[in-house]
Design a protein around this motif. Structure first.
Motif, mmCIF file in Angstrom:
data_model
loop_
_atom_site.group_PDB
_atom_site.id
_atom_site.type_symbol
_atom_site.label_atom_id
_atom_site.label_comp_id
_atom_site.label_asym_id
_atom_site.label_seq_id
_atom_site.Cartn_x
_atom_site.Cartn_y
_atom_site.Cartn_z
ATOM 1 N N ASP A 185 50.241 43.639 42.522
ATOM 2 C CA ASP A 185 48.827 43.884 42.216
ATOM 3 C C ASP A 185 48.169 42.611 41.681
ATOM 4 O OD1 ASP A 185 46.442 45.206 42.019
ATOM 5 O OD2 ASP A 185 46.919 46.221 40.128
ATOM 6 N N GLU A 186 48.423 41.521 42.370
ATOM 7 C CA GLU A 186 47.797 40.261 41.981
ATOM 8 C C GLU A 186 46.278 40.358 41.971
ATOM 9 O OE1 GLU A 186 51.852 39.019 43.532
ATOM 10 O OE2 GLU A 186 50.321 40.505 44.048
ATOM 11 N N ALA A 187 45.719 41.182 42.838
ATOM 12 C CA ALA A 187 44.264 41.276 42.952
ATOM 13 C C ALA A 187 43.626 41.706 41.631
ATOM 14 C CB ALA A 187 43.887 42.249 44.058
ATOM 15 N N THR A 188 44.224 42.677 40.956
ATOM 16 C CA THR A 188 43.663 43.136 39.689
ATOM 17 C C THR A 188 43.817 42.074 38.606
ATOM 18 O OG1 THR A 188 44.143 45.434 40.253
ATOM 19 C CG2 THR A 188 43.744 44.961 37.944
ATOM 20 N N VAL A 189 44.951 41.392 38.602
ATOM 21 C CA VAL A 189 45.170 40.310 37.639
ATOM 22 C C VAL A 189 44.110 39.223 37.815
ATOM 23 C CG1 VAL A 189 46.769 38.489 36.923
ATOM 24 C CG2 VAL A 189 47.649 40.762 37.492
ATOM 25 N N LEU A 190 43.891 38.823 39.054
ATOM 26 C CA LEU A 190 42.920 37.766 39.329
ATOM 27 C C LEU A 190 41.488 38.223 39.039
ATOM 28 C CD1 LEU A 190 44.480 36.419 42.637
ATOM 29 C CD2 LEU A 190 44.452 35.261 40.423
ATOM 30 N N ARG A 191 41.205 39.492 39.319
ATOM 31 C CA ARG A 191 39.860 40.013 39.051
ATOM 32 C C ARG A 191 39.560 39.977 37.554
ATOM 33 N NH1 ARG A 191 37.734 45.442 38.624
ATOM 34 N NH2 ARG A 191 39.750 46.342 39.190
ATOM 35 N N ALA A 192 40.533 40.376 36.747
ATOM 36 C CA ALA A 192 40.335 40.350 35.303
ATOM 37 C C ALA A 192 40.199 38.917 34.795
ATOM 38 C CB ALA A 192 41.496 41.054 34.602
ATOM 39 N N GLY A 193 41.026 38.017 35.328
ATOM 40 C CA GLY A 193 40.928 36.620 34.918
ATOM 41 C C GLY A 193 39.591 36.011 35.292
ATOM 42 N N HIS A 194 39.104 36.345 36.473
ATOM 43 C CA HIS A 194 37.806 35.825 36.916
ATOM 44 C C HIS A 194 36.681 36.354 36.033
ATOM 45 C CE1 HIS A 194 34.168 35.736 39.560
ATOM 46 N NE2 HIS A 194 34.616 34.515 39.760
ATOM 47 N N ALA A 195 36.739 37.636 35.676
ATOM 48 C CA ALA A 195 35.705 38.211 34.808
ATOM 49 C C ALA A 195 35.684 37.518 33.452
ATOM 50 C CB ALA A 195 35.949 39.712 34.630
ATOM 51 N N TYR A 196 36.880 37.230 32.920
ATOM 52 C CA TYR A 196 36.943 36.542 31.625
ATOM 53 C C TYR A 196 36.371 35.132 31.744
ATOM 54 C CZ TYR A 196 38.738 34.308 27.444
ATOM 55 O OH TYR A 196 38.832 33.596 26.262
ATOM 56 N N GLU A 197 36.709 34.428 32.810
ATOM 57 C CA GLU A 197 36.194 33.064 32.988
ATOM 58 C C GLU A 197 34.679 33.052 33.132
ATOM 59 O OE1 GLU A 197 38.044 30.879 36.118
ATOM 60 O OE2 GLU A 197 39.591 30.096 34.757
ATOM 61 N N GLN A 198 34.108 34.042 33.786
ATOM 62 C CA GLN A 198 32.657 34.080 33.960
ATOM 63 C C GLN A 198 31.943 34.320 32.636
ATOM 64 O OE1 GLN A 198 31.337 33.228 37.069
ATOM 65 N NE2 GLN A 198 33.525 32.801 37.189
ATOM 66 N N ALA A 199 32.642 34.940 31.688
ATOM 67 C CA ALA A 199 32.022 35.260 30.401
ATOM 68 C C ALA A 199 32.265 34.187 29.342
ATOM 69 C CB ALA A 199 32.547 36.604 29.893
ATOM 70 N N THR A 200 33.113 33.211 29.639
ATOM 71 C CA THR A 200 33.460 32.178 28.660
ATOM 72 C C THR A 200 33.369 30.801 29.313
ATOM 73 O OG1 THR A 200 35.826 32.303 29.197
ATOM 74 C CG2 THR A 200 35.014 33.752 27.437
ATOM 75 N N GLU A 201 33.514 29.773 28.504
ATOM 76 C CA GLU A 201 33.410 28.404 29.028
ATOM 77 C C GLU A 201 34.687 27.586 28.790
ATOM 78 O OE1 GLU A 201 29.981 26.672 27.231
ATOM 79 O OE2 GLU A 201 28.559 27.868 28.388
ATOM 80 N N TRP A 202 35.764 28.236 28.348
ATOM 81 C CA TRP A 202 36.974 27.475 28.025
ATOM 82 C C TRP A 202 37.516 26.719 29.226
ATOM 83 C CZ3 TRP A 202 36.960 26.881 23.197
ATOM 84 C CH2 TRP A 202 36.635 27.914 22.313
ATOM 85 N N HIS A 203 37.385 27.284 30.432
ATOM 86 C CA HIS A 203 37.945 26.639 31.611
ATOM 87 C C HIS A 203 37.172 25.394 32.013
ATOM 88 C CE1 HIS A 203 34.739 29.230 33.037
ATOM 89 N NE2 HIS A 203 34.713 28.568 34.186
ATOM 90 N N THR A 204 36.013 25.165 31.405
ATOM 91 C CA THR A 204 35.233 23.977 31.730
ATOM 92 C C THR A 204 35.534 22.807 30.790
ATOM 93 O OG1 THR A 204 33.357 24.555 30.273
ATOM 94 C CG2 THR A 204 33.364 25.473 32.515
ATOM 95 N N ARG A 205 36.284 23.081 29.720
ATOM 96 C CA ARG A 205 36.600 22.040 28.746
ATOM 97 C C ARG A 205 37.935 21.406 29.022
ATOM 98 N NH1 ARG A 205 35.644 24.248 22.776
ATOM 99 N NH2 ARG A 205 36.658 22.241 22.427
ATOM 100 N N LYS A 206 38.098 20.177 28.551
ATOM 101 C CA LYS A 206 39.362 19.449 28.728
ATOM 102 C C LYS A 206 39.820 18.917 27.387
ATOM 103 C CE LYS A 206 38.270 17.964 33.443
ATOM 104 N NZ LYS A 206 38.076 16.813 34.349
ATOM 105 N N PRO A 207 41.146 18.804 27.186
ATOM 106 C CA PRO A 207 41.639 18.218 25.936
ATOM 107 C C PRO A 207 41.173 16.784 25.799
ATOM 108 C CG PRO A 207 43.404 19.316 27.143
ATOM 109 C CD PRO A 207 42.237 19.244 28.070
ATOM 110 N N ARG A 208 40.961 16.359 24.553
ATOM 111 C CA ARG A 208 40.594 14.961 24.303
ATOM 112 C C ARG A 208 41.845 14.103 24.465
ATOM 113 N NH1 ARG A 208 38.143 17.580 19.940
ATOM 114 N NH2 ARG A 208 39.797 16.861 18.573
ATOM 115 N N LEU A 209 41.741 13.043 25.255
ATOM 116 C CA LEU A 209 42.876 12.157 25.494
ATOM 117 C C LEU A 209 42.651 10.821 24.804
ATOM 118 C CD1 LEU A 209 43.522 12.858 29.288
ATOM 119 C CD2 LEU A 209 44.642 13.868 27.315
#
Length: 209
Positions: A185-209
């Motif tokens: 049931d990868e589809a449900t896992v990915l759907r939930a992950g996508h919904a979380y990403e659309q509601a947050t901005e963590w995936h757009t940030r990068k660690p400071r190097l």
């Protein structure tokens, strides 16, 4: 509308404080998005993880045998040492197989009452290169076991799991959220992950190097 199970025993029992805070905030966000969130228990996880490590070791040694023999310098010292660990004997592997079967049954039973499981991806943030042990949640253990503590149960039982960013520590190190689902049931896992990403901005940030 998805039912999300939070398996607090084992997965949340021992966490770095920054990881715990970020993951709890992510769970709150999933609830705000309309998920039904329930605390659940999966019996036997800790014993199962310890037992299946022998299976992982035997499999890794078989996969990397040729490269380890012909190109040992290609492996880091830590990985090389792990692959040179004595192979588990047959009785140990049989016990590990039984433990994996028991854990698989427990995980699938848990997923009969919820659609997804949500945990930290790792109980710690990235350790320093060469660091062998780490203290977190009031306990000191090997960095290796800490890094696989929350992911190994899903690897061992063949359940689909996704890791995605859910925060950063004050030092700028990323924290991961793990979402896992039923077999195939990868589809449900990915759907939930996508919904979380659309509601947050963590995936757009990068660690400071």
């Amino acid at each position: 509308g998805l039912r999300i199970g939070i398996p607090r025993p084992f997965f949340f029992a021992q966490l770095d404080a920054a990881v715990a805070a970020a993951v709890e905030q992510a769970i709150a966000e999933l609830r705000k998005l309309g998920a039904e969130v329930h605390d659940i228990e999966i019996p036997g996880v800790e014993g199962g993880v310890g037992a299946v490590f022998g299976l992982v070791l035997a499999e890794a040694q078989e996969i990397h045998a040729d490269a380890l023999r012909t190109r040992p310098a290609d492996f880091g010292a830590d990985v090389r040492a792990l692959l040179l660990t004595p192979t588990p004997d047959a009785p140990s592997l049989m016990l590990a197989l039984r433990a994996r079967d028991t854990l698989t049954t427990a995980m699938r039973c848990a997923l009969a009452s919820v659609d997804l499981l949500v945990t930290p991806t790792t109980p710690i943030v990235a350790a320093r290169i060469g660091q062998e042990t780490i203290r977190y949640g009031g306990v000191e253990e090997s960095v290796l076991f800490a890094m696989i503590r929350c992911t190994a149960p899903f690897n061992a039982t063949g359940l689909p799991a996704l890791s995605l960013p859910c925060g950063f520590t004050r030092a700028g190190l990323p924290v991961g959220l793990q979402i896992a689902g039923r077999p195939f049931d990868e589809a449900t896992v990915l759907r939930a992950g996508h919904a979380y990403e659309q509601a947050t901005e963590w995936h757009t940030r990068k660690p400071r190097l």
